[in-house]
Design an enzyme around this catalytic site. Structure first.
Site, short mmCIF file in Angstrom:
data_model
loop_
_atom_site.label_atom_id
_atom_site.label_comp_id
_atom_site.label_asym_id
_atom_site.label_seq_id
_atom_site.Cartn_x
_atom_site.Cartn_y
_atom_site.Cartn_z
N ASP A 26 24.75 45.70 -49.56
CA ASP A 26 23.84 45.57 -48.40
C ASP A 26 24.15 44.32 -47.57
OD1 ASP A 26 22.90 43.54 -49.99
OD2 ASP A 26 20.82 44.23 -50.04
N ASP A 30 23.25 38.62 -54.31
CA ASP A 30 22.06 38.92 -55.11
C ASP A 30 22.25 38.44 -56.55
OD1 ASP A 30 23.79 40.99 -56.17
OD2 ASP A 30 23.34 42.09 -54.32
N ASP A 99 14.88 26.71 -57.72
CA ASP A 99 14.49 25.86 -56.60
C ASP A 99 13.01 26.09 -56.37
OD1 ASP A 99 14.57 24.41 -54.16
OD2 ASP A 99 16.59 25.18 -53.75
N ASP A 200 12.11 20.98 -54.11
CA ASP A 200 12.40 20.89 -52.69
C ASP A 200 11.51 19.83 -52.02
OD1 ASP A 200 13.73 22.30 -50.37
OD2 ASP A 200 11.65 22.65 -49.78
N GLU A 242 14.37 16.42 -54.73
CA GLU A 242 15.01 16.19 -53.43
C GLU A 242 14.16 15.19 -52.66
OE1 GLU A 242 16.55 18.52 -49.40
OE2 GLU A 242 14.64 19.04 -50.28
N HIS A 316 23.67 23.21 -49.28
CA HIS A 316 23.40 24.28 -48.32
C HIS A 316 22.80 23.78 -47.01
CE1 HIS A 316 19.62 23.35 -50.12
NE2 HIS A 316 18.99 24.09 -49.24
N ASP A 317 22.46 22.49 -46.94
CA ASP A 317 21.89 21.93 -45.70
C ASP A 317 22.90 21.08 -44.95
OD1 ASP A 317 19.34 22.99 -46.21
OD2 ASP A 317 18.76 21.26 -47.41
C1 GLC Z 1 14.87 21.41 -48.02
C2 GLC Z 1 15.83 22.55 -48.20
C3 GLC Z 1 16.09 23.18 -46.86
C4 GLC Z 1 14.79 23.70 -46.32
C5 GLC Z 1 13.71 22.61 -46.29
C6 GLC Z 1 12.34 23.20 -46.11
O1 GLC Z 1 15.39 20.35 -47.32
O2 GLC Z 1 16.97 22.13 -48.85
O3 GLC Z 1 17.06 24.18 -46.91
O4 GLC Z 1 14.97 24.21 -45.03
O5 GLC Z 1 13.67 21.87 -47.48
O6 GLC Z 1 11.92 23.86 -47.27
CA CA Z 2 22.93 42.70 -52.19
#
Ligand code: GLC
Ligand code: CA
Length: 544
Positions: A26, A30, A99, A200, A242, A316-317
């Site tokens: 898709d 996943d 997370d 987070d 974080e 990822h940020d």
């Molecule tokens: C953290 C995450 C980010 C998200 C933000 C709000 O910084 O790593 O990807 O957009 O929090 O949850």
């Molecule tokens: Ca998938």
């Protein structure tokens, strides 16, 4: 090393599930896809996987807007798939870190759907409300994703706070009921076999919007201690906070070895340096290399024996580390290895962000090909403000979060082997040259360099407990340091420049043992080629 908790010796791999591996065509990665790739991860040698959020979510911020904490979003699979992933991973000695987004929920979470019905609703106080009149918010606080941090709800005649998008209302941690519900949910996950949690934006939960204070509110550490007592202590978990606002002076609170709060802090002081003073991350400035080194060094020395840090150059940020701190052209492989060696040599728990172990790079797409809410909001706001298109796109290329979110490059087949369908975001066109299959087959690849580096952590205790000392602090392209314990001294020396440099280093390292290098087998002191990196060890019994 028996007395140290496992997570001080571990390397953690971060997965952005929607871009890792799609098992059903898709176009979205996943949980089953992750399970299928566990052998790859085991080969790399990591001990834990941090998964970006997979709980139910309208996906306004790719899962960082949760509408049900106790179920898996059908995009990613089911609870059964999660149980299976935990089981299969644990058979390979790999733990799963979830997370947890606890600062806010989705506006589609049942708590918020109730809360916004009326001021008298029992859930109203789960969120942060303030008086105001329509069009005149309580104050001028801004949301991280653009616009005011306040949103008007006519049926309540009040504003709610959202530090991120309007679909991410902030939870009210002052309400003990909220904290109780959160602890209940965390316990439920630990009972399912989760190995730990990445929390987070945890520094924001104790916000005090009336004082304009978002990070590190007065009650923050009180809440963290309560959460730790209620759900973390006595369980074999890793907990990572974080905290964009953390300073070394205060970070020992988060990560106090007495375990009264969390296992470790995940802070960004070294990451936010290449922007104009007082500006946003999009306001680009060259990296002040000496400050960058000294910032990392400051955390190394100030936290030593008092707390525990996370080591990372990307996630990822953030943009891809090789594009940002290395060289993604001619010296891509060499500089990717250099960055890895430089980072993993320091004290703390290293994080490998998916694709970093292949030296994956940033992308330059048309604006219509980007997906990230933060990036798209910034583009729109700056366009409206009359900012030139070219300048906006340079910021997107340099700092856009989608740089790190393009699909994992598994092979040189269709869609880099990520999906048989239509990927949710375009694959980086360089996948024919950069992909896992080719790197696994090549002993000299970035992948195998990471594998060796991860292996070294299990052999050399000095990587875990050695005291850090920065060498050549003013050198404008070399990052050099030692780590020392009672048994040995380790030298890490890295050239961040695309030119050869000479230097003068105290002591004789030429007869040390080269544990790992991206250059020659033997270390010759005095000159480093472009992006050269060496890790050299001298055992104390040899010296005396
Ligand atoms: C953290 C995450 C980010 C998200 C933000 C709000 O910084 O790593 O990807 O957009 O929090 O949850
Ligand atoms: Ca998938």
């Amino acid at each position: 090393m028996v007395n140290e908790p496992w997570w001080k010796q571990a390397v953690i791999y971060q997965i952005y599930p929607r871009s890792f591996y799609d098992s059903n065509g898709d176009g979205i990665g996943d949980l089953k896809g992750i399970t299928e790739k566990l052998d790859y991860l085991q080969q790399l040698g990591i001990q834990a996987l941090w998964l970006s959020p997979v709980c139910c979510s309208p996906q306004d911020d790719n899962g960082y807007d949760i509408s049900d904490y106790q179920d898996i979003d059908p995009l990613f699979g089911s609870l059964d798939d999660m149980d299976e992933l935990i089981r299969q991973a644990s058979m390979r000695g790999i733990r799963i870190i979830m997370d947890l987004v606890l600062n806010h929920t989705s506006d589609e979470h049942p708590w918020f759907l109730e809360a916004k019905k009326s001021r008298n609703n029992p859930y109203h106080d789960f969120y942060v409300w303030r008086e105001g009149t329509e069009g005149t918010p309580p104050n001028d606080l801004k949301a991280s994703f653009g616009g005011s941090a306040w949103e008007w709800v006519p049926q309540c005649g009040q504003y709610y706070l959202h530090q991120f998008s309007v679909k991410q209302p902030d939870l009210n941690w002052e309400n003990p009921q909220v904290r109780k519900e959160i602890y209940k949910m965390i316990r439920w996950w630990t009972e399912r076999g989760i190995g730990g949690f990445r929390l987070d934006v945890i520094d924001l939960v104790a916000k005090e919007p009336d004082r304009g204070v978002m990070a590190e509110g007065r009650h923050l550490h009180e809440y963290l201690k309560e959460m730790s007592r209620e759900v973390f202590q006595g369980r074999d978990l890793i907990t990572v906070g974080e905290a964009w606002s953390a300073t070394p002076e205060r970070a020992f609170l988060y990560s106090n070895p007495d375990q009264s709060e969390l296992s470790m802090v995940f802070q960004f002081e070294h990451i936010v340096l290449d922007q104009q003073p007082g500006g946003e991350k999009w306001d680009l400035a060259p990296l002040p290399f000496v400050t960058f080194k000294k910032t990392l060094a400051k955390w190394q020395t100030q936290l030593y024996g008092k707390g525990w840090n996370s080591l990372f150059f990307s996630n990822h940020d953030l943009p891809r580390s090789v594009s940002r701190f290395g060289n993604d052209g001619e010296y891509r492989e060499k500089s990717a290895k250099m960055l890895a060696l430089c980072l993993h040599g320091m004290q703390g728990t290293p994080y490998v962000y998916q694709g970093e172990e292949l030296g994956m790079t940033n992308v330059r797409y048309e604006i219509s090909e980007y997906r990230d809410i933060e990036l798209l909001n910034m583009y729109r706001e700056r366009k409206e403000a009359g900012c030139p298109e070219k300048e906006i796109m340079e910021s997107v290329y340099a700092k856009g979060r989608d740089n790190a979110r393009t699909p994992m490059q598994w092979n040189d087949g269709v869609n880099a082997g990520f999906t048989s369908g239509m990927p949710w975001i375009r694959v980086n066109p360089n996948y024919t040259k950069i992909n896992a299959e080719q790197e696994i087959a090549d002993e000299n690849s970035v992948f195998h360099f990471y594998r060796k580096l991860i292996g070294l952590r299990k052999q050399e205790r000095v990587l875990i407990d050695g005291r850090f000392e920065l060498l050549l602090p003013e050198h404008d392209s070399l990052f050099a340091y030692t780590r020392e314990n009672e048994d040995c001294v380790l030298l890490v020396i890295c050239n961040f420049a695309s030119a050869a440099v000479s230097y003068d280093l105290p002591g004789n390292w030429e007869d040390g043992e080269v544990l790992l290098s991206n250059g020659k087998q033997k270390f010759s002191q005095g000159i480093l080629e472009p992006y050269d990196a060496y890790m050299v060890i001298r055992r104390k019994e040899d010296v005396q």
